[in-house]
Design a protein around this motif. Sequence first.
Motif, PDB file in Angstrom:
ATOM      1  N   PRO A 243       0.793  -1.235   0.000  1.00 18.57           N
ATOM      2  CA  PRO A 243       0.000   0.000   0.000  1.00 18.57           C
ATOM      3  C   PRO A 243       0.826   1.286   0.000  1.00 18.57           C
ATOM      4  CG  PRO A 243       0.049  -0.955   2.191  1.00 18.57           C
ATOM      5  CD  PRO A 243       0.697  -1.961   1.276  1.00 18.57           C
ATOM      6  N   THR A 244       2.110   1.213   0.398  1.00 11.65           N
ATOM      7  CA  THR A 244       2.911   2.434   0.473  1.00 11.65           C
ATOM      8  C   THR A 244       4.010   2.486  -0.587  1.00 11.65           C
ATOM      9  OG1 THR A 244       4.487   1.492   2.076  1.00 11.65           O
ATOM     10  CG2 THR A 244       2.507   2.570   2.959  1.00 11.65           C
ATOM     11  N   ILE A 245       3.942   1.619  -1.592  1.00 13.65           N
ATOM     12  CA  ILE A 245       4.999   1.570  -2.601  1.00 13.65           C
ATOM     13  C   ILE A 245       5.094   2.899  -3.354  1.00 13.65           C
ATOM     14  CG2 ILE A 245       3.491   0.620  -4.409  1.00 13.65           C
ATOM     15  CD1 ILE A 245       5.909  -1.061  -5.323  1.00 13.65           C
ATOM     16  N   GLY A 246       6.304   3.416  -3.468  1.00 17.91           N
ATOM     17  CA  GLY A 246       6.539   4.642  -4.213  1.00 17.91           C
ATOM     18  C   GLY A 246       6.255   5.927  -3.455  1.00 17.91           C
ATOM     19  N   LEU A 247       5.812   5.824  -2.210  1.00 27.63           N
ATOM     20  CA  LEU A 247       5.485   7.020  -1.446  1.00 27.63           C
ATOM     21  C   LEU A 247       6.704   7.551  -0.701  1.00 27.63           C
ATOM     22  CD1 LEU A 247       2.074   5.950   0.149  1.00 27.63           C
ATOM     23  CD2 LEU A 247       2.476   7.121  -2.026  1.00 27.63           C
ATOM     24  N   ASP A 248       6.739   8.871  -0.477  1.00 31.00           N
ATOM     25  CA  ASP A 248       7.832   9.436   0.300  1.00 31.00           C
ATOM     26  C   ASP A 248       7.614   9.125   1.781  1.00 31.00           C
ATOM     27  OD1 ASP A 248       6.531  11.721   1.804  1.00 31.00           O
ATOM     28  OD2 ASP A 248       6.062  12.349  -0.246  1.00 31.00           O
ATOM     29  N   PRO A 249       8.658   9.231   2.622  1.00 34.41           N
ATOM     30  CA  PRO A 249       8.563   8.819   4.033  1.00 34.41           C
ATOM     31  C   PRO A 249       7.440   9.490   4.815  1.00 34.41           C
ATOM     32  CG  PRO A 249      10.858   9.146   3.421  1.00 34.41           C
ATOM     33  CD  PRO A 249      10.033   9.624   2.261  1.00 34.41           C
ATOM     34  N   VAL A 250       7.186  10.761   4.558  1.00 37.00           N
ATOM     35  CA  VAL A 250       6.148  11.476   5.305  1.00 37.00           C
ATOM     36  C   VAL A 250       4.764  10.930   4.956  1.00 37.00           C
ATOM     37  CG1 VAL A 250       5.039  13.707   5.700  1.00 37.00           C
ATOM     38  CG2 VAL A 250       7.530  13.573   5.505  1.00 37.00           C
ATOM     39  N   VAL A 251       4.506  10.751   3.661  1.00 36.51           N
ATOM     40  CA  VAL A 251       3.211  10.228   3.221  1.00 36.51           C
ATOM     41  C   VAL A 251       3.040   8.783   3.693  1.00 36.51           C
ATOM     42  CG1 VAL A 251       1.767   9.698   1.223  1.00 36.51           C
ATOM     43  CG2 VAL A 251       3.168  11.766   1.230  1.00 36.51           C
TER      44      VAL A 251
ATOM     45  N   ASN B  17       1.889   8.814   7.209  1.00 37.94           N
ATOM     46  CA  ASN B  17       0.482   9.234   7.286  1.00 37.94           C
ATOM     47  C   ASN B  17      -0.461   8.086   6.929  1.00 37.94           C
ATOM     48  OD1 ASN B  17       1.197  11.831   8.022  1.00 37.94           O
ATOM     49  ND2 ASN B  17       1.144  12.621   5.935  1.00 37.94           N
ATOM     50  N   VAL B  18      -0.125   7.364   5.855  1.00 39.96           N
ATOM     51  CA  VAL B  18      -0.961   6.239   5.428  1.00 39.96           C
ATOM     52  C   VAL B  18      -0.982   5.161   6.511  1.00 39.96           C
ATOM     53  CG1 VAL B  18      -1.150   4.349   3.765  1.00 39.96           C
ATOM     54  CG2 VAL B  18      -0.691   6.663   2.961  1.00 39.96           C
ATOM     55  N   ARG B  19       0.170   4.879   7.106  1.00 41.95           N
ATOM     56  CA  ARG B  19       0.226   3.870   8.175  1.00 41.95           C
ATOM     57  C   ARG B  19      -0.639   4.272   9.360  1.00 41.95           C
ATOM     58  NH1 ARG B  19       6.733   3.849   7.649  1.00 41.95           N
ATOM     59  NH2 ARG B  19       6.932   2.393   5.883  1.00 41.95           N
ATOM     60  N   GLU B  20      -0.582   5.537   9.736  1.00 47.51           N
ATOM     61  CA  GLU B  20      -1.392   5.999  10.866  1.00 47.51           C
ATOM     62  C   GLU B  20      -2.884   5.871  10.564  1.00 47.51           C
ATOM     63  OE1 GLU B  20      -0.607   6.873  13.936  1.00 47.51           O
ATOM     64  OE2 GLU B  20       1.466   6.318  13.479  1.00 47.51           O
TER      65      GLU B  20
ATOM     66  N   PHE C 134      -4.740  -7.676   6.455  1.00 43.66           N
ATOM     67  CA  PHE C 134      -3.847  -8.701   5.910  1.00 43.66           C
ATOM     68  C   PHE C 134      -2.896  -7.985   4.956  1.00 43.66           C
ATOM     69  CE2 PHE C 134      -2.484 -12.231   3.295  1.00 43.66           C
ATOM     70  CZ  PHE C 134      -2.517 -13.336   4.127  1.00 43.66           C
ATOM     71  N   LEU C 135      -1.643  -7.798   5.391  1.00 42.93           N
ATOM     72  CA  LEU C 135      -0.697  -6.937   4.684  1.00 42.93           C
ATOM     73  C   LEU C 135       0.413  -7.733   4.021  1.00 42.93           C
ATOM     74  CD1 LEU C 135       0.694  -4.043   4.228  1.00 42.93           C
ATOM     75  CD2 LEU C 135       1.882  -4.533   6.373  1.00 42.93           C
ATOM     76  N   THR C 136       0.702  -7.423   2.766  1.00 38.82           N
ATOM     77  CA  THR C 136       1.925  -7.888   2.120  1.00 38.82           C
ATOM     78  C   THR C 136       2.730  -6.649   1.737  1.00 38.82           C
ATOM     79  OG1 THR C 136       1.075  -7.907  -0.156  1.00 38.82           O
ATOM     80  CG2 THR C 136       0.731  -9.890   1.172  1.00 38.82           C
ATOM     81  N   SER C 137       4.022  -6.695   2.027  1.00 37.53           N
ATOM     82  CA  SER C 137       4.853  -5.531   1.746  1.00 37.53           C
ATOM     83  C   SER C 137       6.319  -5.932   1.791  1.00 37.53           C
ATOM     84  CB  SER C 137       4.590  -4.424   2.774  1.00 37.53           C
ATOM     85  OG  SER C 137       5.422  -3.305   2.527  1.00 37.53           O
TER      86      SER C 137
ATOM     87  N   ASP D   1       6.517  -0.765   7.037  1.00 33.89           N
ATOM     88  CA  ASP D   1       5.092  -1.108   7.100  1.00 33.89           C
ATOM     89  C   ASP D   1       4.857  -2.199   8.138  1.00 33.89           C
ATOM     90  OD1 ASP D   1       4.624   0.685   5.076  1.00 33.89           O
ATOM     91  OD2 ASP D   1       4.462  -0.820   3.494  1.00 33.89           O
ATOM     92  N   ILE D   2       5.722  -3.202   8.124  1.00 33.72           N
ATOM     93  CA  ILE D   2       5.568  -4.343   9.032  1.00 33.72           C
ATOM     94  C   ILE D   2       5.765  -3.909  10.476  1.00 33.72           C
ATOM     95  CG2 ILE D   2       6.481  -6.617   9.631  1.00 33.72           C
ATOM     96  CD1 ILE D   2       7.438  -6.755   6.652  1.00 33.72           C
ATOM     97  N   GLU D   3       6.821  -3.148  10.738  1.00 35.88           N
ATOM     98  CA  GLU D   3       7.139  -2.731  12.111  1.00 35.88           C
ATOM     99  C   GLU D   3       6.072  -1.796  12.676  1.00 35.88           C
ATOM    100  OE1 GLU D   3      11.896  -2.735  12.724  1.00 35.88           O
ATOM    101  OE2 GLU D   3      11.149  -1.206  11.346  1.00 35.88           O
ATOM    102  N   LYS D   4       5.560  -0.896  11.841  1.00 37.40           N
ATOM    103  CA  LYS D   4       4.624   0.108  12.334  1.00 37.40           C
ATOM    104  C   LYS D   4       3.188  -0.406  12.435  1.00 37.40           C
ATOM    105  CE  LYS D   4       7.704   3.381  12.632  1.00 37.40           C
ATOM    106  NZ  LYS D   4       7.755   4.495  11.686  1.00 37.40           N
ATOM    107  N   LEU D   5       2.833  -1.406  11.626  1.00 37.12           N
ATOM    108  CA  LEU D   5       1.435  -1.827  11.560  1.00 37.12           C
ATOM    109  C   LEU D   5       1.138  -3.168  12.236  1.00 37.12           C
ATOM    110  CD1 LEU D   5       0.569  -0.883   7.855  1.00 37.12           C
ATOM    111  CD2 LEU D   5      -0.129   0.324   9.921  1.00 37.12           C
ATOM    112  N   CYS D   6       2.064  -4.112  12.142  1.00 37.09           N
ATOM    113  CA  CYS D   6       1.720  -5.499  12.484  1.00 37.09           C
ATOM    114  C   CYS D   6       2.387  -5.988  13.768  1.00 37.09           C
ATOM    115  CB  CYS D   6       2.097  -6.426  11.329  1.00 37.09           C
ATOM    116  SG  CYS D   6       1.304  -5.976   9.767  1.00 37.09           S
ATOM    117  N   ARG D   7       1.679  -6.833  14.480  1.00 37.53           N
ATOM    118  CA  ARG D   7       2.235  -7.500  15.653  1.00 37.53           C
ATOM    119  C   ARG D   7       2.681  -8.920  15.338  1.00 37.53           C
ATOM    120  NH1 ARG D   7      -1.777  -5.842  20.710  1.00 37.53           N
ATOM    121  NH2 ARG D   7      -1.410  -3.587  20.609  1.00 37.53           N
ATOM    122  N   ARG D   8       2.185  -9.453  14.237  1.00 39.74           N
ATOM    123  CA  ARG D   8       2.503 -10.838  13.866  1.00 39.74           C
ATOM    124  C   ARG D   8       2.972 -10.879  12.429  1.00 39.74           C
ATOM    125  NH1 ARG D   8      -2.192 -15.190  12.969  1.00 39.74           N
ATOM    126  NH2 ARG D   8      -0.987 -16.950  12.180  1.00 39.74           N
TER     127      ARG D   8
END
Length: 287
Positions: free
Chosen positions: A183-191, A194-197, A211-214, A219-226
């Motif tokens: 979901p965040t491919i190609g986005l700059d760090p700030v954006v 924001n998307v993760r939040e 259910f995230l693939t990345s 993305d994994i560290e900020k969003l997922c526990r497993r």
Amino acid sequence: MQAIRVENLSKTFRVKRKEKGMRGSIQAILHPRTEEIRAVKGVSFAVEEGEMLAFIGPNGAGKSTTIKMLTGILYPDGGHVEVMGIDPTKKRRQLAYQIGTVFGQKEQLWTHLTPYDNFRFFGAIYDLSEQETEARIADLSERFALKDFVDTPVRNLSLGQRIRCEIVASLIHKPKVLFLDEPTIGLDPVVKENVRELIKQMNREEHTTVFLTSHDVGDIEKLCRRIIIVNEGHIVLDDSVEHLTHHYLDQRPADIPMHEKAAEKEAAPAISLEEIIVDIYKGKEEG
């Protein structure tokens, strides 16, 4: 309640191969050689309702094939799948009302329409009343800060603005499970942040299963526990992100300079989740 349940899932594809020296021959055209490729091999796992799971692996590991079977796009050769208690192979239309999908590299919005018109279109697809659609658009536009460009054609939006609109479009019908593919491919760090939040907010407030693939470790560290790591169609690891980062050092070789005094030793350098994942990929390939 389990939002997703997968038992011994498998999928095999038949691929045509050209024989050397037969290119263009009639025999090669009439009787092409086929080869079976097992993309998914007996995969089993479960995802609890409201959980945020990272499903990752190297290219060709079987991630996309698994997601397509979970969403009813592909039929499995063996095993069983349930998403919100629905078998995707038998009730794909019913399942569509329970899930949302966002693919970072594939657009689902009509680019010549505005985000607002797209949202109304998706509301109609999911049989929402006009009043329900307008209320949902107003709510999500506020949460995702779309008001400044909700009436601008999608083709004129920046990538970050478009991704936010893609997520909103997938949430119009209040899905129970949200599938996110890069979901965040190609986005700059700030954006990206924001998307993760925003994704975390939806999970927290509406208890949406994610259910995230990345390939982005952030993305994994900020969003997922497993995290589930797949390679060559198999699950090679299923663990919590916290346990993985805190206990993986037990399995890593370390050189300890015994001639130094303990008081003079420097603290061991911290290990990142990215290093752990790369080591697991390499270990599987070498094994």
